[in-house]
Write a protein that holds these residues in place. Sequence first.
Motif, mmCIF file in Angstrom:
data_model
loop_
_atom_site.group_PDB
_atom_site.id
_atom_site.type_symbol
_atom_site.label_atom_id
_atom_site.label_comp_id
_atom_site.label_asym_id
_atom_site.label_seq_id
_atom_site.Cartn_x
_atom_site.Cartn_y
_atom_site.Cartn_z
ATOM 1 N N TYR A 241 0.835 -1.202 0.000
ATOM 2 C CA TYR A 241 0.000 0.000 0.000
ATOM 3 C C TYR A 241 0.875 1.259 0.000
ATOM 4 C CZ TYR A 241 -3.099 3.648 1.796
ATOM 5 O OH TYR A 241 -3.797 4.819 1.981
ATOM 6 N N ALA A 242 1.921 1.236 0.830
ATOM 7 C CA ALA A 242 2.822 2.384 0.892
ATOM 8 C C ALA A 242 3.518 2.605 -0.443
ATOM 9 C CB ALA A 242 3.858 2.175 1.998
ATOM 10 N N LEU A 243 3.938 1.511 -1.091
ATOM 11 C CA LEU A 243 4.595 1.623 -2.391
ATOM 12 C C LEU A 243 3.639 2.227 -3.418
ATOM 13 C CD1 LEU A 243 6.972 1.034 -4.307
ATOM 14 C CD2 LEU A 243 6.001 -1.244 -4.649
ATOM 15 N N ARG A 244 2.405 1.780 -3.408
ATOM 16 C CA ARG A 244 1.421 2.313 -4.362
ATOM 17 C C ARG A 244 1.205 3.811 -4.144
ATOM 18 N NH1 ARG A 244 -2.230 -0.980 -3.365
ATOM 19 N NH2 ARG A 244 -3.728 0.250 -2.157
ATOM 20 N N ARG A 245 1.151 4.227 -2.877
ATOM 21 C CA ARG A 245 0.957 5.649 -2.580
ATOM 22 C C ARG A 245 2.145 6.478 -3.086
ATOM 23 N NH1 ARG A 245 -2.516 7.225 1.553
ATOM 24 N NH2 ARG A 245 -1.761 9.306 0.997
#
Length: 240
Positions: A42-46
């Motif tokens: 999720y952090a990578l996508r953000r």
Amino acid sequence: MSSQESASSASAVPPPSVQRVAFYAVASGLTPLIPVPFLDEYALRRVREGMVRTILRERSFSPPDRTVTVLAGLHPREGSRLQQFVGKAALVSLRLTWRKGYRRLATALWVKDCVDMASISLHHGYLLQHALDRGDLDARTLATEDAPRRVHSAIDAACKELDARPVNQALRRLFAGSKLLLDELSKALENWSGAPRTPQQGEEQEVASLSERLAASMWEERGYFQSLEALYAKHLRETP
């Protein structure tokens, strides 16, 4: 300083576009430090979507969220989410049974993951800026998904075709020598709590330093990125 020396000095400084991509590449490379499956993804996508929005905003473009998602790409880590979860959970058992070897192995695997995630964002961000410079995307085409999807497919194909080892080796040296990364890895290995990481004091300065060094390394590899641009153009012509 002579005008020739001034020009030479200026040419040695990476342009803002390279510095921008380097910053988001470093940020992407730090997401694997979150020792929780799904949260790290999720952090990578953000981060990747933030990179796309920033690049487009620099050109006064405000595309729909769906277009940003298409250009950012998903790019999950190798293996299914279940495999990712099992892999991270297995490190806990390994820590208990093989402590000394565990640290070396886990650190190597984690640094590789950091390098992989940084490399993807670095290459894709660079080529997205190149696509915009070429005029492959504009306000009209960004309002639809067809052109962004075509550009993203060409970017993805170009990145897969070019041997990324020169850039990945630079990223590996960068991350392996990062005090921030090594401290975070040490905390994760010693105190596995499954909780999201909290930023360290002085982390912003460390990220800025890593970004500057990465941008300088990118600027020294201009021939590599010119090859990447040529592959992108080739695949864009071939993409229906």
